[in-house]
Design a protein around this motif. Structure first.
Motif, mmCIF file in Angstrom:
data_model
loop_
_atom_site.group_PDB
_atom_site.id
_atom_site.type_symbol
_atom_site.label_atom_id
_atom_site.label_comp_id
_atom_site.label_asym_id
_atom_site.label_seq_id
_atom_site.Cartn_x
_atom_site.Cartn_y
_atom_site.Cartn_z
ATOM 1 N N VAL A 12 0.830 -1.197 0.000
ATOM 2 C CA VAL A 12 0.000 0.000 0.000
ATOM 3 C C VAL A 12 0.875 1.261 0.000
ATOM 4 O O VAL A 12 1.479 1.556 -1.016
ATOM 5 C CB VAL A 12 -1.057 -0.020 1.124
ATOM 6 C CG1 VAL A 12 -2.027 1.137 0.989
ATOM 7 C CG2 VAL A 12 -1.850 -1.342 1.091
ATOM 8 N N SER A 13 0.962 2.024 1.096
ATOM 9 C CA SER A 13 1.719 3.288 1.075
ATOM 10 C C SER A 13 2.937 3.281 1.986
ATOM 11 O O SER A 13 4.022 3.650 1.562
ATOM 12 C CB SER A 13 0.816 4.458 1.497
ATOM 13 O OG SER A 13 -0.136 4.727 0.510
ATOM 14 N N ASP A 40 -2.079 -4.794 -2.444
ATOM 15 C CA ASP A 40 -3.489 -4.440 -2.253
ATOM 16 C C ASP A 40 -3.871 -3.192 -3.037
ATOM 17 O O ASP A 40 -4.974 -3.087 -3.574
ATOM 18 C CB ASP A 40 -3.789 -4.170 -0.771
ATOM 19 C CG ASP A 40 -3.654 -5.397 0.097
ATOM 20 O OD1 ASP A 40 -3.636 -6.523 -0.440
ATOM 21 O OD2 ASP A 40 -3.570 -5.241 1.332
ATOM 22 N N SER A 41 -2.958 -2.231 -3.099
ATOM 23 C CA SER A 41 -3.289 -0.941 -3.709
ATOM 24 C C SER A 41 -3.464 -1.019 -5.223
ATOM 25 O O SER A 41 -3.935 -0.057 -5.833
ATOM 26 C CB SER A 41 -2.261 0.126 -3.340
ATOM 27 O OG SER A 41 -1.011 -0.152 -3.917
ATOM 28 N N THR A 43 -5.740 -2.476 -6.516
ATOM 29 C CA THR A 43 -7.195 -2.494 -6.697
ATOM 30 C C THR A 43 -7.856 -1.175 -6.290
ATOM 31 O O THR A 43 -9.075 -1.055 -6.339
ATOM 32 C CB THR A 43 -7.829 -3.630 -5.863
ATOM 33 O OG1 THR A 43 -7.618 -3.379 -4.468
ATOM 34 C CG2 THR A 43 -7.233 -4.980 -6.233
ATOM 35 N N TYR A 44 -7.069 -0.171 -5.886
ATOM 36 C CA TYR A 44 -7.616 1.090 -5.388
ATOM 37 C C TYR A 44 -7.856 2.087 -6.520
ATOM 38 O O TYR A 44 -7.035 2.231 -7.415
ATOM 39 C CB TYR A 44 -6.653 1.735 -4.384
ATOM 40 C CG TYR A 44 -6.434 0.973 -3.095
ATOM 41 C CD1 TYR A 44 -7.042 -0.238 -2.829
ATOM 42 C CD2 TYR A 44 -5.570 1.472 -2.137
ATOM 43 C CE1 TYR A 44 -6.824 -0.914 -1.659
ATOM 44 C CE2 TYR A 44 -5.338 0.794 -0.945
ATOM 45 C CZ TYR A 44 -5.971 -0.404 -0.711
ATOM 46 O OH TYR A 44 -5.747 -1.073 0.459
ATOM 47 N N ASP A 45 -8.997 2.785 -6.435
ATOM 48 C CA ASP A 45 -9.321 3.872 -7.359
ATOM 49 C C ASP A 45 -8.383 5.046 -7.131
ATOM 50 O O ASP A 45 -7.832 5.164 -6.036
ATOM 51 C CB ASP A 45 -10.766 4.357 -7.144
ATOM 52 C CG ASP A 45 -11.790 3.337 -7.609
ATOM 53 O OD1 ASP A 45 -11.485 2.576 -8.543
ATOM 54 O OD2 ASP A 45 -12.887 3.313 -7.020
ATOM 55 N N SER A 52 -4.223 1.276 -11.637
ATOM 56 C CA SER A 52 -4.501 2.055 -10.437
ATOM 57 C C SER A 52 -3.485 3.187 -10.289
ATOM 58 O O SER A 52 -2.281 2.950 -10.192
ATOM 59 C CB SER A 52 -4.431 1.158 -9.193
ATOM 60 O OG SER A 52 -4.400 1.943 -8.014
ATOM 61 N N TYR A 54 -3.429 5.076 -7.672
ATOM 62 C CA TYR A 54 -3.029 4.998 -6.265
ATOM 63 C C TYR A 54 -1.758 4.156 -6.159
ATOM 64 O O TYR A 54 -0.788 4.551 -5.522
ATOM 65 C CB TYR A 54 -4.159 4.389 -5.425
ATOM 66 C CG TYR A 54 -3.938 4.482 -3.936
ATOM 67 C CD1 TYR A 54 -4.581 5.468 -3.190
ATOM 68 C CD2 TYR A 54 -3.112 3.601 -3.269
ATOM 69 C CE1 TYR A 54 -4.397 5.567 -1.819
ATOM 70 C CE2 TYR A 54 -2.911 3.691 -1.905
ATOM 71 C CZ TYR A 54 -3.554 4.671 -1.181
ATOM 72 O OH TYR A 54 -3.357 4.763 0.166
ATOM 73 N N TYR A 134 -4.258 0.320 8.806
ATOM 74 C CA TYR A 134 -4.161 1.059 7.560
ATOM 75 C C TYR A 134 -4.167 2.536 7.915
ATOM 76 O O TYR A 134 -4.509 2.928 9.034
ATOM 77 C CB TYR A 134 -5.327 0.722 6.631
ATOM 78 C CG TYR A 134 -5.131 -0.560 5.873
ATOM 79 C CD1 TYR A 134 -4.529 -0.565 4.621
ATOM 80 C CD2 TYR A 134 -5.542 -1.772 6.410
ATOM 81 C CE1 TYR A 134 -4.341 -1.737 3.918
ATOM 82 C CE2 TYR A 134 -5.361 -2.956 5.718
ATOM 83 C CZ TYR A 134 -4.757 -2.929 4.472
ATOM 84 O OH TYR A 134 -4.574 -4.095 3.778
#
Length: 192
Positions: A12-13, A40-41, A43-45, A52, A54, A134
């Motif tokens: 993620v971040s 995971d990210s 799949t993030y908008d 993605s 993101y 998160y």
């Protein structure tokens, strides 16, 4: 950081932003992702052209490899990679790395010049250590969301993962950069 090799096991971040900063400063960056869906990210908008944004914002300047750390063959491959790296960043829950690497990796890491960065949203010890974290959870727990929103409508989560970015830009990224620049650590394979 030219000539250094950074391996990113984070998702993620928090973590990917730190290794992105290493790459921005000249390090070679390898991102390890899990089989099937990757980070995971991914799949993030929002999405542009099926990709993605993101995920893209903190995963530029990298090579990727897919490894399943539950698989002995993949764990062995990661250990061989670790023998060659200068920086390793992870953000798993406490205990995941120890289980994945069994008894072998800690001894290898302790004897190497590896800069190891472990990011944990809820800490490595203490009463919240087992709680997943998160950025949005940290924003809520800190009270940050209580000062957002409009009167009568309740709080809302800021659109930027500010806690993750602050952790990386304040602690992880600079720590890696300082350790890499100190006299006690240099690239294993300096480039000209």
């Amino acid at each position: 950081m030219r000539g250094l090799l950074a391996v990113d096991l984070a998702r993620v971040s928090a973590g990917p932003f730190a290794t992105m900063m290493c790459a921005d400063l000249g390090a070679r960056r390898i991102k390890v992702e899990r089989p099937g869906r990757g980070d995971d990210s991914r799949t993030y908008d929002p999405f542009i052209g099926g990709r993605s944004m993101y995920f893209a914002r903190v995963n530029r300047s990298r090579q990727s490899i897919v490894l399943d750390l539950r698989c002995a063959t993949d764990r062995d491959l990661l250990l061989r990679i670790v023998d060659q790296v200068d920086v390793l960043v992870e953000n798993y829950r406490p205990g995941v790395m120890e289980r994945a690497w069994a008894r072998h990796a800690p001894a290898r890491c302790a004897q190497s010049r590896l800069i190891f960065v472990s990011i944990s949203g809820s800490g490595q010890t203490g009463p919240w250590r087992e709680c997943p974290a998160y950025d949005t959870v940290a924003q809520a727990a800190s009270g940050m969301v209580s000062i957002t929103g409009r009167a009568g409508e309740g709080p809302f989560i800021p659109g930027v993962p500010i806690v993750d970015l602050a952790a990386d830009s304040t602690f992880s990224g600079p720590s890696v950069q300082c350790a890499a620049r100190s006299g006690s650590h240099g690239p294993r394979n300096p480039s000209s």
